[in-house]
Design an enzyme around this catalytic site. Structure first.
Site, PDB file in Angstrom:
ATOM      1  N   GLU A   1       5.212   3.399  -9.146  1.00 49.51           N
ATOM      2  CA  GLU A   1       4.086   2.486  -9.341  1.00 49.51           C
ATOM      3  C   GLU A   1       3.174   2.473  -8.118  1.00 49.51           C
ATOM      4  O   GLU A   1       3.653   2.521  -6.977  1.00 49.51           O
ATOM      5  CB  GLU A   1       4.591   1.068  -9.616  1.00 49.51           C
ATOM      6  N   ASP A  42      -0.101   0.203  -6.733  1.00 46.68           N
ATOM      7  CA  ASP A  42      -1.037  -0.930  -6.852  1.00 46.68           C
ATOM      8  C   ASP A  42      -2.253  -0.634  -5.978  1.00 46.68           C
ATOM      9  O   ASP A  42      -2.135  -0.614  -4.748  1.00 46.68           O
ATOM     10  CB  ASP A  42      -0.384  -2.224  -6.353  1.00 46.68           C
ATOM     11  N   HIS A  51       0.878  -5.000  -2.289  1.00 49.51           N
ATOM     12  CA  HIS A  51       1.128  -6.001  -3.319  1.00 49.51           C
ATOM     13  C   HIS A  51       0.051  -7.067  -3.184  1.00 49.51           C
ATOM     14  O   HIS A  51       0.102  -7.906  -2.282  1.00 49.51           O
ATOM     15  CB  HIS A  51       2.529  -6.589  -3.141  1.00 49.51           C
ATOM     16  N   GLU A  74      -1.767   0.530 -11.141  1.00 46.87           N
ATOM     17  CA  GLU A  74      -2.276  -0.818 -11.344  1.00 46.87           C
ATOM     18  C   GLU A  74      -3.616  -0.870 -10.626  1.00 46.87           C
ATOM     19  O   GLU A  74      -3.681  -0.869  -9.392  1.00 46.87           O
ATOM     20  CB  GLU A  74      -1.296  -1.845 -10.784  1.00 46.87           C
TER      21      GLU A  74
END
Length: 720
Positions: free
Chosen positions: A308, A310, A323, A357
């Site tokens: 993942e 972000d 994050h 993301e």
């Protein structure tokens, strides 16, 4: 290396200190210390080193790239959770000497036979115990060693004197005498001294339940594991050889035929469980933790196939990864892409999914697309495999060596083929991963939820074009998906939302996952980076069950156990009843099957309690993880003051209704009457990967790295 070298140990741009490094005469231990007099020295074993990276292959070395050239820099990567060691040599030649030397030493270790491994292990213990380095052990040194080895020995049980090297080997053999294994050996040995080839064939047939070409297999085992040349000439196996065979990977409870790639890799992606990581950049917690490209490197080197990223707007037009809305540190998006490009296919050639993301502006999305294209090149999948509008997901085999983007996309695949996509488009964009949902399962049934943000966000065509088979979409309902969803659409669920769907419509969930990919990720309230139990999501056929790889525990034990099969390639084929839409499997009402009967004994459990005089009181808990009807735990009794060679002879019985989904987890704990038991080690594997018969399975320490000669004997594994 044996002469010794002065190198700089680097911890940051400002912490760069000279250390003297030297390979010890055992060619197994690296010794190093500060050049300042009076400073203590440190050591580490070559066995602790997992890999050597050349050049600026760590964030620390990248940060000093302008000061030291790449050909003088290298990184030692340790097993488990120990921090990397970043070094700068005085010259490129010296760096190469250490890089080549360390790799050769690691290669020698990997190529050691069972006898050499045992000799090496015994030698390590002897050197560890021989504090004054006089080549012998006095009574006090023997006593201290026995405590380290979890052997309870009072002074009056021994007599004074010393042990020299050869005597120590005999001493070790006396300590490790396995009466339980000896009884099995003598049961099949005609003369009680050795197993003839015929005796060994009987053992393989009756105890290991082997059926194919037993004669040839018995010959190979004698050749491979028998240390005595005289016994080999007689085509026989001594007790030492028998122990070595049982202690080897071939004698493991894990079926060797399932270690390599053995599954059909030509089915659609949605037919596989995919090893997946959540917030891969984080090395610690979700609020203040350190972000690092090392998270991506470690996950990919463990076989993870979905990571993942972000993404947020950064300074100087460069997107950053962290994050969002927390105090976690930030790293550059391009550094993440570089790490993924370099390490994606080190341990598995099957596709990697980059789960994006996206919180970036259109301008920085274009920069993201440029980095993806420039850095990944042909590895990045930019179009369908045959250049035509597809009718289904391709297979891992079709996508070997490819990196796929999972992200929002303008329109669908169909529009990509008819030229209907504009340069940029404003579309409704709901970022599921930003939503923290707490339903009735959490916070004592208080209903607390942050509203789903549905903000209009502009998507750049350049980034959108990088998305092919994994378009992120909002999930409405199973009914809506049945009618409207496309095979390339991927919905994401928090663990609580996934549980709700599983409870209310388990069969529908399984059916949905037979047609398209689903991602499940931990609740936003797991700020400590803890994990949920992935098994319940696998029960629903969810493929991308994302876990915090940095956090040891039951969740990652199960994940490692499931993906240890099939060549550790990160893809495990789902059972047939979860792939075929007409089967309508419901994990709440599984088909019933017979159970199995294990009896367990153990040896050489690692010592966990740091109190001076403590000895482990081990017990074993066997856990079954699977569909709800199969969830079960049972424990053996504990053995007092014996962490060295405990034997339980307890029988534990389980009924397994859906063995195709069942995982078996063996947990060893140090029993404590007054407080919570201490964790000693665990071993997890799929029930389908267990060999039948009398096997041996290696446990792992609490740091998830292997401990030599640490194992449990599993004396009767499943017969159905």
């Amino acid at each position: 290396m044996l002469v010794g070298t002065v190198m700089r140990k680097i911890k940051s741009r400002t912490w760069k200190k000279q250390r003297y490094f030297k390979l010890q005469d055992d060619c197994m231990t690296i010794w190093y210390k500060s050049k300042k007099a009076g400073k203590p020295h440190s050591t580490f074993s070559v066995t602790d080193v997992e890999a050597i990276r050349e050049g600026h292959q760590s964030e620390v070395l990248l940060s000093i790239a302008d000061e030291f050239p790449a050909d003088r820099c290298f990184t030692l990567v340790f097993r488990g959770r120990r921090a990397n060691l970043d070094l700068v040599a005085e010259s490129a030649d010296e760096a190469q000497s250490w890089i080549r030397g360390m790799r050769k030493l690691i290669e020698n270790l990997e190529n050691m036979g069972e006898r050499e491994k045992l000799d090496q292990w015994i030698g390590d213990w002897f050197r560890k115990a021989d504090k004054n380095n006089d080549g012998r052990m006095n009574f006090k040194e023997v006593q201290d060693l026995l405590k380290m080895m979890n052997v309870d020995m009072n002074e009056h049980h021994s007599q004074s004197g010393t042990l020299e090297d050869d005597e120590f080997v005999l001493f070790y053999k006396m300590l490790t005498q396995r009466d339980d294994v000896l009884r099995v050996f003598q049961e099949y040995s005609v003369d009680g001294q050795k197993l003839s080839q015929s005796d060994l064939e009987d053992f393989l047939r009756e105890e290991q339940l082997e059926g194919d070409d037993i004669q040839q297999h018995a010959k190979e085992l004698i050749e491979r594991y028998e240390p005595s040349d005289a016994a080999k000439l007689l085509n026989a196996m001594t007790f030492d050889g028998f122990l070595m065979y049982l202690g080897s990977a071939e004698g493991s409870i894990f079926n060797p035929q399932r270690r390599g790639i053995f599954q059909d890799m030509s089915q659609p992606l949605c037919h596989y469980f995919i090893s997946s990581s959540h917030n891969t950049y984080l090395m610690e917690d979700q609020l203040r933790g350190h972000s690092s490209v090392e998270g991506y490197i470690r996950a990919l080197c463990r076989g993870c196939r979905c990571v993942e990223v972000d993404c947020w707007d950064g300074a100087n037009g460069e997107p950053i990864v962290y994050h969002g809305h927390t105090f976690t540190s930030k790293i550059l998006f391009k550094d993440v892409v570089n790490a993924v490009g370099n390490y994606a296919f080190k341990v598995s050639e099957y596709p990697v999914i980059l789960s994006i993301e996206n919180h970036c502006s259109v301008e920085q999305q274009r920069v993201m697309a440029q980095h993806l294209n420039h850095i990944l090149g042909d590895k990045l999948l930019k179009s369908t495999l045959d250049g035509k509008a597809p009718i289904g997901l391709p297979s891992p085999e079709d996508l070997k060596g490819k990196i796929l983007l999972k992200a929002k996309k303008i329109g669908g695949l169909e529009e990509s083929f008819n030229g209907m996509v504009e340069d940029s488009l404003t579309g409704e964009f709901s970022d599921e991963d930003e939503v923290t949902e707490i339903d009735e399962d959490n916070l004592h049934r208080e209903s607390v939820r942050r509203r789903v943000r549905r903000s209009k966000q502009r998507l750049s065509k350049e980034l959108s074009d990088c998305v092919v088979y994994c378009k992120s979409v909002h999930f409405s309902s199973f009914k809506h998906s049945r009618i409207h969803s496309k095979f390339y659409e991927v919905a994401s669920f928090t663990e609580s939302k996934a549980r709700k769907h599983l409870r209310e419509a388990g069969a529908e969930f399984v059916h949905h996952n037979s047609r398209q990919l689903t991602r499940v990720y931990p609740s936003g309230f797991r700020t400590d980076s803890s994990n949920f139990n992935p098994q319940e999501m696998w029960n629903a056929g969810c493929q991308i069950v994302a876990l915090n790889y940095q956090t040891a525990g039951e969740g990652m034990d199960l994940n490692d156990g499931l993906f240890s099969q099939n060549g550790n390639c990160g893809y495990v084929l789902k059972p047939s009843f979860m792939k075929e839409a007409e089967k309508r499997f419901d994990p709440e009402t599984p088909q019933k099957r017979d159970g199995y009967q294990p009896v367990i004994s153990g040896q050489q459990l690692p010592k966990v309690n740091i109190k001076e005089d403590s000895i482990v009181d081990p017990l074993v808990r066997v856990e079954i993880h699977g569909v709800p009807m199969d969830q079960a735990k049972q424990e053996t009794r504990y053995i007092e003051n014996n962490g060295f060679n405990p034997v339980w002879y307890d029988t534990l019985r389980f009924t397994i209704h859906t063995p195709e989904l069942a995982m078996v987890r063996f947990v060893v704990e140090d029993y404590d009457k007054t407080s919570k038991n201490d964790f000693v080690g665990q071993y997890t594997l799929s029930l389908s990967c267990m060999q039948q018969g009398k096997d041996e399975e290696h446990t792992l320490t609490k740091y998830l790295n292997s401990t030599p000669l640490t194992f449990l004997y599993h004396m009767k594994s499943p017969t159905s």
